[in-house]
Design a protein around this motif. Structure first.
Motif, PDB file in Angstrom:
ATOM      1  N   GLU A 303       0.824  -1.216   0.000  1.00 12.97           N
ATOM      2  CA  GLU A 303       0.000   0.000   0.000  1.00 12.97           C
ATOM      3  C   GLU A 303       0.855   1.262   0.000  1.00 12.97           C
ATOM      4  N   ARG A 304       2.089   1.163   0.473  1.00 17.04           N
ATOM      5  CA  ARG A 304       2.988   2.320   0.459  1.00 17.04           C
ATOM      6  C   ARG A 304       3.732   2.440  -0.873  1.00 17.04           C
ATOM      7  N   ASN A 305       4.132   1.310  -1.441  1.00 11.88           N
ATOM      8  CA  ASN A 305       4.978   1.340  -2.636  1.00 11.88           C
ATOM      9  C   ASN A 305       4.218   1.478  -3.949  1.00 11.88           C
ATOM     10  N   ILE A 306       3.112   0.771  -4.085  1.00 14.66           N
ATOM     11  CA  ILE A 306       2.428   0.736  -5.377  1.00 14.66           C
ATOM     12  C   ILE A 306       1.974   2.122  -5.839  1.00 14.66           C
ATOM     13  N   PRO A 307       1.395   2.990  -4.985  1.00 16.14           N
ATOM     14  CA  PRO A 307       1.019   4.325  -5.472  1.00 16.14           C
ATOM     15  C   PRO A 307       2.211   5.116  -6.018  1.00 16.14           C
ATOM     16  N   GLU A 308       3.365   5.018  -5.356  1.00 15.63           N
ATOM     17  CA  GLU A 308       4.550   5.726  -5.845  1.00 15.63           C
ATOM     18  C   GLU A 308       5.001   5.162  -7.185  1.00 15.63           C
ATOM     19  N   LEU A 309       5.032   3.832  -7.289  1.00 19.06           N
ATOM     20  CA  LEU A 309       5.459   3.194  -8.529  1.00 19.06           C
ATOM     21  C   LEU A 309       4.466   3.451  -9.655  1.00 19.06           C
ATOM     22  N   LEU A 310       3.185   3.412  -9.341  1.00 17.12           N
ATOM     23  CA  LEU A 310       2.175   3.649 -10.362  1.00 17.12           C
ATOM     24  C   LEU A 310       2.266   5.066 -10.905  1.00 17.12           C
ATOM     25  N   ALA A 311       2.539   6.042 -10.029  1.00 15.20           N
ATOM     26  CA  ALA A 311       2.697   7.423 -10.486  1.00 15.20           C
ATOM     27  C   ALA A 311       3.838   7.527 -11.492  1.00 15.20           C
ATOM     28  N   ALA A 312       4.924   6.777 -11.240  1.00 15.11           N
ATOM     29  CA  ALA A 312       6.047   6.784 -12.173  1.00 15.11           C
ATOM     30  C   ALA A 312       5.659   6.141 -13.503  1.00 15.11           C
ATOM     31  N   VAL A 313       4.974   4.999 -13.433  1.00 14.20           N
ATOM     32  CA  VAL A 313       4.555   4.297 -14.652  1.00 14.20           C
ATOM     33  C   VAL A 313       3.616   5.172 -15.473  1.00 14.20           C
ATOM     34  N   GLU A 314       2.677   5.825 -14.810  1.00 12.96           N
ATOM     35  CA  GLU A 314       1.725   6.661 -15.526  1.00 12.96           C
ATOM     36  C   GLU A 314       2.373   7.913 -16.104  1.00 12.96           C
ATOM     37  N   ALA A 315       3.525   8.295 -15.567  1.00 14.06           N
ATOM     38  CA  ALA A 315       4.276   9.421 -16.124  1.00 14.06           C
ATOM     39  C   ALA A 315       5.221   8.972 -17.236  1.00 14.06           C
ATOM     40  N   GLY A 316       5.148   7.691 -17.616  1.00 12.97           N
ATOM     41  CA  GLY A 316       5.935   7.192 -18.735  1.00 12.97           C
ATOM     42  C   GLY A 316       7.267   6.586 -18.366  1.00 12.97           C
ATOM     43  N   TYR A 317       7.512   6.360 -17.081  1.00  8.61           N
ATOM     44  CA  TYR A 317       8.779   5.790 -16.650  1.00  8.61           C
ATOM     45  C   TYR A 317       8.694   4.264 -16.581  1.00  8.61           C
ATOM     46  N   ASP A 318       9.793   3.620 -16.920  1.00  8.66           N
ATOM     47  CA  ASP A 318       9.995   2.219 -16.588  1.00  8.66           C
ATOM     48  C   ASP A 318      10.696   2.160 -15.232  1.00  8.66           C
ATOM     49  N   VAL A 319      10.536   1.052 -14.520  1.00  9.93           N
ATOM     50  CA  VAL A 319      11.086   0.935 -13.166  1.00  9.93           C
ATOM     51  C   VAL A 319      12.165  -0.147 -13.149  1.00  9.93           C
ATOM     52  N   LEU A 320      13.329   0.195 -12.608  1.00 11.32           N
ATOM     53  CA  LEU A 320      14.426  -0.756 -12.461  1.00 11.32           C
ATOM     54  C   LEU A 320      14.840  -0.833 -11.003  1.00 11.32           C
ATOM     55  N   ALA A 321      15.201  -2.042 -10.561  1.00 13.13           N
ATOM     56  CA  ALA A 321      15.714  -2.257  -9.212  1.00 13.13           C
ATOM     57  C   ALA A 321      16.934  -3.157  -9.308  1.00 13.13           C
ATOM     58  N   PRO A 322      18.002  -2.868  -8.540  1.00 19.75           N
ATOM     59  CA  PRO A 322      19.250  -3.623  -8.696  1.00 19.75           C
ATOM     60  C   PRO A 322      19.322  -4.934  -7.929  1.00 19.75           C
ATOM     61  N   ILE A 323      18.262  -5.306  -7.189  1.00 24.60           N
ATOM     62  CA  ILE A 323      18.268  -6.549  -6.414  1.00 24.60           C
ATOM     63  C   ILE A 323      17.241  -7.516  -7.017  1.00 24.60           C
ATOM     64  N   GLU A 340      -6.452  -9.285  -8.509  1.00 23.88           N
ATOM     65  CA  GLU A 340      -7.586  -8.450  -8.927  1.00 23.88           C
ATOM     66  C   GLU A 340      -7.237  -6.971  -8.931  1.00 23.88           C
ATOM     67  N   ASP A 341      -6.017  -6.615  -8.531  1.00 30.69           N
ATOM     68  CA  ASP A 341      -5.629  -5.219  -8.410  1.00 30.69           C
ATOM     69  C   ASP A 341      -4.937  -4.761  -9.692  1.00 30.69           C
ATOM     70  N   PRO A 342      -5.592  -3.960 -10.529  1.00 28.10           N
ATOM     71  CA  PRO A 342      -4.970  -3.551 -11.798  1.00 28.10           C
ATOM     72  C   PRO A 342      -3.741  -2.679 -11.602  1.00 28.10           C
ATOM     73  N   GLN A 343      -3.652  -1.963 -10.479  1.00 25.02           N
ATOM     74  CA  GLN A 343      -2.472  -1.142 -10.238  1.00 25.02           C
ATOM     75  C   GLN A 343      -1.235  -2.006 -10.032  1.00 25.02           C
ATOM     76  N   VAL A 344      -1.380  -3.093  -9.282  1.00 24.59           N
ATOM     77  CA  VAL A 344      -0.272  -4.022  -9.067  1.00 24.59           C
ATOM     78  C   VAL A 344       0.153  -4.641 -10.394  1.00 24.59           C
ATOM     79  N   GLN A 345      -0.819  -5.045 -11.208  1.00 17.95           N
ATOM     80  CA  GLN A 345      -0.505  -5.655 -12.493  1.00 17.95           C
ATOM     81  C   GLN A 345       0.179  -4.660 -13.419  1.00 17.95           C
ATOM     82  N   ARG A 346      -0.246  -3.430 -13.368  1.00 18.31           N
ATOM     83  CA  ARG A 346       0.323  -2.395 -14.239  1.00 18.31           C
ATOM     84  C   ARG A 346       1.775  -2.103 -13.860  1.00 18.31           C
ATOM     85  N   VAL A 347       2.040  -2.026 -12.581  1.00 22.53           N
ATOM     86  CA  VAL A 347       3.412  -1.824 -12.127  1.00 22.53           C
ATOM     87  C   VAL A 347       4.283  -3.020 -12.515  1.00 22.53           C
ATOM     88  N   ALA A 348       3.758  -4.224 -12.322  1.00 30.36           N
ATOM     89  CA  ALA A 348       4.521  -5.434 -12.649  1.00 30.36           C
ATOM     90  C   ALA A 348       4.944  -5.451 -14.115  1.00 30.36           C
TER      91      ALA A 348
END
Length: 483
Positions: A303-323, A340-348
């Motif tokens: 609940e803390r991470n997905i809104p931040e990540l989704l905002a990045a995805v919706e702004a056109g960013y891809d997300v990378l993590a080094p681990i 059932e959560d489309p935000q989680v699927q979209r970030v994934a």
């Protein structure tokens, strides 16, 4: 997770050894039946009986030898005769690497026997957490954000690192937290990766006035994870198109323990003309809590991470993590917990391993190959949580592009596996599991040795006869570019 095998979609899928792709069922962790002790033990006995009759996974981890030895010690030679206490020993030895499901088991769904050993172990861990809660030791070891924030305080960090490096301090940690005195422990940094890279700015800073992302970027509508072949194909097409704009999820380990990981990643991305930013805020991905079975804790972090990540995805960013474990958490585990959560699927759909992302760029001619420094021979360990992402050996593929470089690939578990390898209770098993990797590194006598998982790299380091620090593949790539 249902105990009732699902009907396979075809006759081919019914056969042992079928080439049909395995199906991962969503975790039914919100259902009361998921935690029912009697039903759980019945399912454990069913799956353990199948494993006992097969034994293909005997060499992967200590869960399977623990089970097989217990069965062999009974006069009947059957799982039904094994003390139920042993069932929970098997559960404790599973660190959710997923290698049995992905590489060994012939009975994974859609086979009608419907065996998903790692997620059954996760179900058992979750049932135990619900019935008894987490111990103080477990809570401390899983609280990576809180421990890192305290240990990284400038006036505290030197004392923490000195304590962790002293023999007296290690004895205290072993007694109080159950952390084996010989296990490798990370150092802490007051100057975190996010502080070092603050000049990049955050997605929040960049959202205003952003142009529409290019076609195929994270702004596309992504199909929800239905398991259907059409949806999977569409998702693959979506992932194949990179936006050229990246937000870095530094991870709690990468932020506070090895901040140079994020620095190396950013240097490589910027050299390739990729715009880079940080998240406005980030928390632990949740993998340490998942390994304990604390699914409610995972949900809180989601609940803390997905809104931040989704905002990045919706702004056109891809997300990378080094681990790799953090990438897997967002790519696989959260989508299975929240199908059932489309935000989680979209970030994934827009979260990538760094080398996966760079090789996607290479496939379209957008990766710079102006390498200046040959690497010579590299002994390269592929972590389990990278292998099970099913993206191929992208790190090896990229390092092979560097002239004057040869890559010796090691496909074995290092034995670290989250907190498993540092606990006194499991340290001997951890070392035994990782010994073949250490032997391969020593016999290779390579110019460099590396693992995408920095913790696996230090696990290997702890077993070498002559101490020698690992180098992350991102560092090797930065060296090769001459950056």
């Amino acid at each position: 997770m249902s105990d009732t095998p699902a009907a396979p979609p075809s006759s081919a899928a019914r056969r042992e050894g079928s080439l049909e792709a395995p199906t991962r069922h969503p975790l039914e962790w919100r259902s009361d039946a998921f935690y029912d002790r009697q039903a759980l033990e019945k399912e454990l006995e069913r799956v353990f009986d199948i494993c006992h009759g097969c034994r293909r996974c005997f060499s992967l981890c200590n869960a399977f030898p623990t089970l097989f030895d217990a069965v062999d010690a009974t006069s009947e030679g059957e799982v039904a005769a094994v003390d139920r206490k042993v069932f929970w020993e098997v559960v404790d030895h599973c660190y959710l690497c997923d290698m049995c499901f992905m590489t060994k088991c012939p009975y994974v769904p859609p086979h009608p026997w419907n065996v998903d050993f790692p997620h059954l172990m996760l179900r058992a861990k979750a049932a135990r957490v619900r019935s008894r809660g987490l111990s103080w030791r477990e809570r401390v070891l899983a609280a990576t954000d809180a421990v890192g924030a305290f240990a990284g305080i400038p006036v505290v960090v030197e004392a923490v690192n000195a304590f962790n490096a002293s023999s007296a301090g290690r004895r205290v940690l072993e007694k109080v937290l159950g952390v084996d005195r010989s296990a490798p422990l990370p150092t802490y940094h007051a100057r975190t990766a996010r502080r070092r890279l603050a000049a990049l700015g955050t997605v929040r800073d960049a959202i205003a006035g952003e142009a529409t992302p290019e076609a195929g970027s994270g702004a596309e509508t992504h199909p929800e994870a239905t398991g259907a072949a059409a949806a999977n194909a569409a998702a693959a097409r979506t992932r194949a198109a990179t936006s050229g704009k990246v937000v870095v999820f530094t991870t709690c380990y990468g932020n506070r323990n090895e901040p140079e990981l994020a620095e190396d990643l950013v240097a490589v991305l910027e050299h390739n003309g990729i715009e880079v930013a940080l998240l406005g805020a980030e928390r632990c991905c949740g993998m340490p809590r998942l390994e304990l079975g604390d699914l409610e804790g995972v949900a809180r972090l989601k609940e803390r991470n997905i809104p931040e990540l989704l905002a990045a995805v919706e702004a056109g960013y891809d997300v990378l993590a080094p681990i790799p474990s953090c990438v897997l958490m967002f790519k696989q585990e959260l989508p299975l917990m929240f199908p059932e959560d489309p935000q989680v699927q979209r970030v994934a759909a827009r979260l990538f391993d760094p080398f996966e992302y760079l090789m996607l760029r290479h496939a379209t001619g957008r990766l710079r190959t102006d390498f200046k420094v040959p690497l010579g021979k590299v002994s390269y360990h592929v972590p389990c949580h990278l292998r099970v992402q099913n993206i191929g050996w992208k790190t090896r593929e990229l390092l092979r592009l560097i002239p004057g470089s040869s890559i010796d690939t090691i496909e074995r578990c290092s034995g670290h596996n989250g907190t498993y390898g540092v606990k006194a209770r499991f340290r001997a098993a951890s070392v035994r599991i990782g010994r073949p990797v250490v032997q391969r590194v020593e016999s290779a006598a390579a110019d460099h040795y590396a693992s995408d998982c920095p913790m696996a790299g230090h696990q290997i380091e702890s077993g070498l006869a002559t101490p020698r620090a690992p180098e992350h593949p991102l560092r090797l790539l930065r060296i090769a570019y001459g950056l």
